[in-house]
Design a protein around this motif. Structure first.
Motif, mmCIF file in Angstrom:
data_model
loop_
_atom_site.group_PDB
_atom_site.id
_atom_site.type_symbol
_atom_site.label_atom_id
_atom_site.label_comp_id
_atom_site.label_asym_id
_atom_site.label_seq_id
_atom_site.Cartn_x
_atom_site.Cartn_y
_atom_site.Cartn_z
ATOM 1 N N TYR A 156 8.473 -2.919 -11.663
ATOM 2 C CA TYR A 156 9.723 -3.140 -10.901
ATOM 3 C C TYR A 156 10.273 -1.861 -10.260
ATOM 4 O O TYR A 156 11.464 -1.761 -9.948
ATOM 5 N N TYR A 209 16.720 -2.254 -13.385
ATOM 6 C CA TYR A 209 15.579 -1.384 -13.629
ATOM 7 C C TYR A 209 15.897 -0.441 -14.779
ATOM 8 O O TYR A 209 16.681 0.479 -14.646
ATOM 9 N N ARG A 251 9.605 -3.826 -7.418
ATOM 10 C CA ARG A 251 10.839 -4.596 -7.260
ATOM 11 C C ARG A 251 10.675 -5.756 -6.270
ATOM 12 O O ARG A 251 11.279 -6.811 -6.411
#
Ligand code: SD4
Length: 338
Positions: free
Chosen positions: A221, A170, A88
């Motif tokens: 991520y 996400y 992320r």
């Protein structure tokens, strides 16, 4: 990248290779060795490297390390090693593990700036009294061992991440094939569709020794510091020379929860064929998750000590590559629950 449409159906395999009866680990069975298998289509190139070692009577451990390094170095592979999609926060963190026929094993968790985490994992196994090193400690060890630090976030992966930042949602996608199979060329899909394609490799050498390796940049991520199944012995990888080995790909949390690879090996110990063992392990995951497996992908791949192999996944589209004296570039479409 190998054309995913060049699938060779499981049914095309000779009956001698795919054993569907349970009594496969018999003492008198003919052993198919050497052999190497690995997850996904990119396993073909990795197997080819491993085969150079196996076909010249080299060790399974060297074969799996060198084999998966091909995927780690491949800049176009955005789910393993160099060029992997970041977390992320835009940082590429790598997980890897390796295991040999004696039960020796080593792993690195959330390693940054190193192109070949599998080689660091091997040195953790061989040069330390430990099994796992994580984060800064893993990096410190790698540097001490002479590994070069480098920027492993490629421009391409950085761009994908920047695109993702616009929504910053996400959403693990089960795998690219599940929804988009045959509908779009994988290369045209946005990078976040590639968010789980670990390479797991299992090899049986001409001495009859087994080894396995598993390496990934994990879920794209993910939260910084998230560890998947791939560096967890028993989850992403497990080898027992009395029985066989197994490795996993897909959503690591589900594999960890079920100690997936260990489970597959234990099922083979009970007499399940590699494919049946993978299927049973998948069934347990599906049963526990009930209806929420619609968008979840997990795949297991297994090799027993006789050189018989098999795989099973929750979703369609899981493939694996096989290389033995009969065929060096076989891609098999794994069977699936859905
Ligand atoms: C993980 N299992 O980090 C890995 C990702 C993966 O195919 O397998 N991708 O959860």
């Amino acid at each position: 990248m190998y054309n995913r449409r060049k699938f060779i159906q499981t049914t095309a395999l000779s009956a001698a290779v795919v054993t569907l009866n349970k009594a496969c680990i018999t003492k008198n069975a003919i052993t198919n060795k050497p052999i190497v298998i690995s997850t996904w289509d990119f396993g073909v190139a990795a197997n080819a490297e491993a085969w150079k070692i196996l076909s010249t009577k080299g060790k399974a451990l060297d074969a799996v390390e060198n084999g998966v390094k091909v995927a780690e170095a491949d800049v176009n592979n955005q789910s393993v090693g160099y060029g992997g999609l970041p977390d992320r926060d835009g940082i590429v963190t790598l997980d890897a593990s390796i295991m040999d026929h004696l039960g020796n094993c080593g792993a690195v968790l959330a390693l940054e700036q190193i192109k070949h985490p599998i080689s660091v994992a091997r040195l953790v196994m061989e040069k330390t009294p430990h099994i796992m090193l994580a984060g800064d400690g893993a990096l410190q060890f790698a540097i001490e061992q002479g590994f070069k630090t480098e920027n492993i976030l490629t421009e391409n992966s950085k761009k994908e991440w920047e695109k993702w930042l616009k929504t910053a949602k996400y959403e693990p996608v089960s795998n690219i094939e599940n929804k988009l199979y045959d509908k779009a060329a994988p290369e045209k899909l946005p990078g976040n569709q590639y968010n789980h394609d670990t390479i797991g490799m299992l090899a049986l050498d001409s001495q009859g020794n087994l080894a396995g390796a598993c390496t990934t940049s994990g879920m794209a991520y993910k939260l910084h510091g998230r560890i998947g199944d791939s560096p967890i012995i028993g989850a992403g990888l497990y080898v027992d020379s009395e029985v066989g080995g197994a490795t996993a790909t897909g959503v690591g949390e589900e594999v960890v929860r079920n100690v997936g690879s260990f489970l597959v090996v234990e099922l083979m110990r009970q007499g399940y064929s590699p494919e049946e063992a993978c299927k049973e392990a998948i069934k347990r995951i599906v049963k526990k998750k009930m209806s929420s497996t619609k968008d979840l992908q997990v795949g297991f791949l297994a090799l027993n000590k006789n050189g018989e192999y098999g795989a099973y996944a929750i979703q369609q589209g899981f493939t694996f590559a096989v290389c033995d004296s009969r065929k060096q570039d076989l891609i098999v479409k794994g069977k699936s629950h859905y």
